[in-house]
Write a protein that holds these residues in place. Structure first.
Motif, PDB file in Angstrom:
ATOM      1  N   ASP A 120     -85.307 -13.775  72.732  1.00 31.42           N
ATOM      2  CA  ASP A 120     -85.154 -13.927  71.283  1.00 31.42           C
ATOM      3  C   ASP A 120     -83.712 -14.240  70.907  1.00 31.42           C
ATOM      4  N   ILE A 121     -82.772 -13.601  71.583  1.00 28.83           N
ATOM      5  CA  ILE A 121     -81.358 -13.883  71.312  1.00 28.83           C
ATOM      6  C   ILE A 121     -81.051 -15.343  71.615  1.00 28.83           C
ATOM      7  N   ILE A 122     -81.521 -15.823  72.756  1.00 22.97           N
ATOM      8  CA  ILE A 122     -81.267 -17.212  73.135  1.00 22.97           C
ATOM      9  C   ILE A 122     -81.927 -18.182  72.153  1.00 22.97           C
ATOM     10  N   ALA A 123     -83.110 -17.817  71.665  1.00 21.31           N
ATOM     11  CA  ALA A 123     -83.831 -18.711  70.753  1.00 21.31           C
ATOM     12  C   ALA A 123     -83.219 -18.744  69.364  1.00 21.31           C
ATOM     13  N   ASP A 124     -82.709 -17.613  68.893  1.00 18.24           N
ATOM     14  CA  ASP A 124     -82.297 -17.499  67.493  1.00 18.24           C
ATOM     15  C   ASP A 124     -80.790 -17.541  67.267  1.00 18.24           C
ATOM     16  N   PHE A 125     -80.020 -17.333  68.334  1.00 17.85           N
ATOM     17  CA  PHE A 125     -78.565 -17.272  68.181  1.00 17.85           C
ATOM     18  C   PHE A 125     -77.894 -18.246  69.145  1.00 17.85           C
ATOM     19  N   GLY A 126     -76.582 -18.269  69.130  1.00 13.24           N
ATOM     20  CA  GLY A 126     -75.869 -19.296  69.872  1.00 13.24           C
ATOM     21  C   GLY A 126     -75.849 -19.103  71.374  1.00 13.24           C
ATOM     22  N   ASP A 127     -75.552 -17.872  71.818  1.00 19.44           N
ATOM     23  CA  ASP A 127     -75.430 -17.637  73.251  1.00 19.44           C
ATOM     24  C   ASP A 127     -75.561 -16.147  73.521  1.00 19.44           C
ATOM     25  N   LEU A 128     -75.743 -15.808  74.786  1.00 19.42           N
ATOM     26  CA  LEU A 128     -75.958 -14.426  75.202  1.00 19.42           C
ATOM     27  C   LEU A 128     -74.937 -14.063  76.271  1.00 19.42           C
ATOM     28  N   ARG A 129     -74.403 -12.826  76.179  1.00 20.07           N
ATOM     29  CA  ARG A 129     -73.526 -12.283  77.213  1.00 20.07           C
ATOM     30  C   ARG A 129     -73.984 -10.862  77.536  1.00 20.07           C
ATOM     31  N   GLY A 167     -71.045  -8.442  60.412  1.00 22.65           N
ATOM     32  CA  GLY A 167     -71.559  -8.287  59.050  1.00 22.65           C
ATOM     33  C   GLY A 167     -72.399  -9.456  58.589  1.00 22.65           C
ATOM     34  N   GLU A 168     -72.357 -10.551  59.326  1.00 24.24           N
ATOM     35  CA  GLU A 168     -73.144 -11.743  58.996  1.00 24.24           C
ATOM     36  C   GLU A 168     -74.436 -11.746  59.826  1.00 24.24           C
ATOM     37  N   ALA A 169     -75.496 -12.224  59.249  1.00 21.47           N
ATOM     38  CA  ALA A 169     -76.795 -12.345  59.935  1.00 21.47           C
ATOM     39  C   ALA A 169     -77.264 -11.012  60.503  1.00 21.47           C
ATOM     40  N   HIS A 170     -76.833  -9.929  59.892  1.00 21.30           N
ATOM     41  CA  HIS A 170     -77.162  -8.619  60.457  1.00 21.30           C
ATOM     42  C   HIS A 170     -78.657  -8.325  60.364  1.00 21.30           C
ATOM     43  N   ASP A 171     -79.288  -8.724  59.283  1.00 16.57           N
ATOM     44  CA  ASP A 171     -80.724  -8.473  59.126  1.00 16.57           C
ATOM     45  C   ASP A 171     -81.527  -9.163  60.215  1.00 16.57           C
ATOM     46  N   ALA A 172     -81.116 -10.372  60.585  1.00 17.01           N
ATOM     47  CA  ALA A 172     -81.816 -11.090  61.647  1.00 17.01           C
ATOM     48  C   ALA A 172     -81.645 -10.383  62.990  1.00 17.01           C
ATOM     49  N   SER A 231     -65.096 -11.157  63.997  1.00 18.58           N
ATOM     50  CA  SER A 231     -65.072 -12.609  63.843  1.00 18.58           C
ATOM     51  C   SER A 231     -65.476 -13.025  62.432  1.00 18.58           C
ATOM     52  N   GLU A 232     -65.187 -14.263  62.102  1.00 19.06           N
ATOM     53  CA  GLU A 232     -65.538 -14.809  60.792  1.00 19.06           C
ATOM     54  C   GLU A 232     -66.734 -15.745  60.865  1.00 19.06           C
ATOM     55  N   ALA A 233     -67.425 -15.748  62.005  1.00 25.00           N
ATOM     56  CA  ALA A 233     -68.588 -16.637  62.162  1.00 25.00           C
ATOM     57  C   ALA A 233     -69.682 -16.270  61.155  1.00 25.00           C
ATOM     58  N   THR A 234     -70.317 -17.274  60.591  1.00 26.79           N
ATOM     59  CA  THR A 234     -71.396 -17.046  59.627  1.00 26.79           C
ATOM     60  C   THR A 234     -72.717 -17.682  60.045  1.00 26.79           C
ATOM     61  N   SER A 287     -65.859  -3.044  71.945  1.00 25.19           N
ATOM     62  CA  SER A 287     -64.439  -3.321  71.707  1.00 25.19           C
ATOM     63  C   SER A 287     -64.215  -4.803  71.461  1.00 25.19           C
ATOM     64  N   MET A 288     -64.851  -5.627  72.266  1.00 25.38           N
ATOM     65  CA  MET A 288     -64.699  -7.076  72.121  1.00 25.38           C
ATOM     66  C   MET A 288     -65.249  -7.555  70.785  1.00 25.38           C
ATOM     67  N   LEU A 289     -66.330  -6.940  70.326  1.00 22.67           N
ATOM     68  CA  LEU A 289     -66.875  -7.289  69.016  1.00 22.67           C
ATOM     69  C   LEU A 289     -65.868  -6.937  67.922  1.00 22.67           C
ATOM     70  N   ALA A 290     -65.250  -5.764  68.031  1.00 27.45           N
ATOM     71  CA  ALA A 290     -64.260  -5.342  67.032  1.00 27.45           C
ATOM     72  C   ALA A 290     -63.082  -6.298  66.963  1.00 27.45           C
ATOM     73  N   ALA A 291     -62.758  -6.929  68.083  1.00 29.59           N
ATOM     74  CA  ALA A 291     -61.614  -7.843  68.128  1.00 29.59           C
ATOM     75  C   ALA A 291     -61.997  -9.288  67.857  1.00 29.59           C
ATOM     76  N   GLY A 292     -63.265  -9.549  67.523  1.00 34.16           N
ATOM     77  CA  GLY A 292     -63.682 -10.906  67.200  1.00 34.16           C
ATOM     78  C   GLY A 292     -63.923 -11.790  68.399  1.00 34.16           C
ATOM     79  N   GLN A 293     -64.035 -11.205  69.596  1.00 34.47           N
ATOM     80  CA  GLN A 293     -64.230 -11.998  70.807  1.00 34.47           C
ATOM     81  C   GLN A 293     -65.694 -12.361  71.030  1.00 34.47           C
ATOM     82  N   ILE A 294     -66.594 -11.535  70.500  1.00 35.07           N
ATOM     83  CA  ILE A 294     -68.012 -11.869  70.399  1.00 35.07           C
ATOM     84  C   ILE A 294     -68.443 -11.510  68.977  1.00 35.07           C
ATOM     85  N   ASP A 295     -69.657 -11.874  68.611  1.00 32.24           N
ATOM     86  CA  ASP A 295     -70.062 -11.735  67.210  1.00 32.24           C
ATOM     87  C   ASP A 295     -71.044 -10.608  66.943  1.00 32.24           C
ATOM     88  N   ALA A 296     -71.770 -10.168  67.981  1.00 35.37           N
ATOM     89  CA  ALA A 296     -72.782  -9.129  67.753  1.00 35.37           C
ATOM     90  C   ALA A 296     -73.160  -8.476  69.066  1.00 35.37           C
TER      91      ALA A 296
END
Length: 262
Positions: free
Chosen positions: A172-181, A246-251, A142-145, A191-200
């Protein structure tokens, strides 16, 4: 297509065809390490089908497989194939369609090609190490930043003894990021991450190569980043797994490390 990618896809498809024949049917289910770690006859038969295809063209290569008496660790050198006949067996047993037959080609410890076939939803993810396709069409991460828009997935089952850490990770995921699956299959998730369907995707637990190697190959070829919980390049023996676009990876690494340390 790279020859190893072609073999990975052909082998994964053969295993998936065996597995889908048992999906949503009556089946015997055995417990392995815990009540939620289960195996069926279809896991074993699908793995044999995958190995049969691989050995037609690569009879001398080592095989690392989840079931039966295959190797359980990737050799440090040489060529091998890493197989998970049904990644997400709990989903398979419950009739949930999110499970995959996974095959990765590895050379000197590094994945060079892979295929994850999800027959119940008719999705096929393939990489030759350079690019990724989903059902034959090119895909990328995905291209999310903005972390507050990220969908993040914990990947692997946690032991009951560490359940509190999983709870902390999810909080922590819920507090710091958009959503959890949570999808119930590590290979489906990656696989879904590789296709841009989720972000991390994040795990602070020990993993097996059949749960991770193919998905890691897909993500890297799709432009993503995969490290351990300390931010170092991920290998099959790493502590934990953190994967992202590749975005927000350190977090994400910080979140995973906090969960690991408890």
């Amino acid at each position: 297509m790279d020859e190893r990618a072609r073999v990975a896809e052909t082998a994964a498809t053969a295993g998936a065809e065996v597995a889908i024949g048992g999906f949503r049917t009556e089946m015997d289910v055995e417990q392995k390490s815990s009540k939620t770690d289960v195996v069926t006859t279809f896991d074993k038969e699908a793995q044999r089908a995958v190995i049969g295809v691989v050995q037609e063209s690569h009879a001398g290569h080592a095989v690392v497989g989840e079931e039966e008496d295959e190797l359980k660790e990737i050799p440090d050198s040489g060529a091998c194939w890493v197989i998970d006949p049904i990644d997400g067996t709990s989903n398979f047993v419950s009739g949930v369609p999110l499970w995959a037959t996974s095959v990765a080609a590895v050379e000197d410890g590094e994945p060079v090609a892979a295929a994850n076939v999800l027959p119940a939803v008719e999705d096929v993810y393939v990489t030759d190490g350079e690019s990724v396709t989903l059902n034959g069409a090119p895909v990328s991460v995905s291209e999310a930043t903005d972390p507050e828009t990220f969908t993040v997935a914990p990947t692997l089952r946690w032991s009951r003894a560490k359940a509190d850490r999983l709870g902390e990770l999810c909080a922590d995921i819920i507090a710091d990021f958009g959503d959890l699956r949570r999808f119930g299959s590590a290979q489906v998730t990656l696989s879904m991450l590789a296709a841009g369907q989720i972000d991390a995707a994040v795990s602070a637990e020990e993993s097996h190569p059949w749960d991770t190697v193919a998905g890691v190959a897909l993500i890297r070829a799709a432009g993503g980043t995969v490290t351990d919980v300390h931010g170092e390049r991920w290998t099959a023996t790493s502590e934990g797994l953190v994967a992202s676009n590749g975005e927000a990876h350190d977090a994400l690494v910080a979140t995973a490390r906090t969960a690991l340390e408890g």
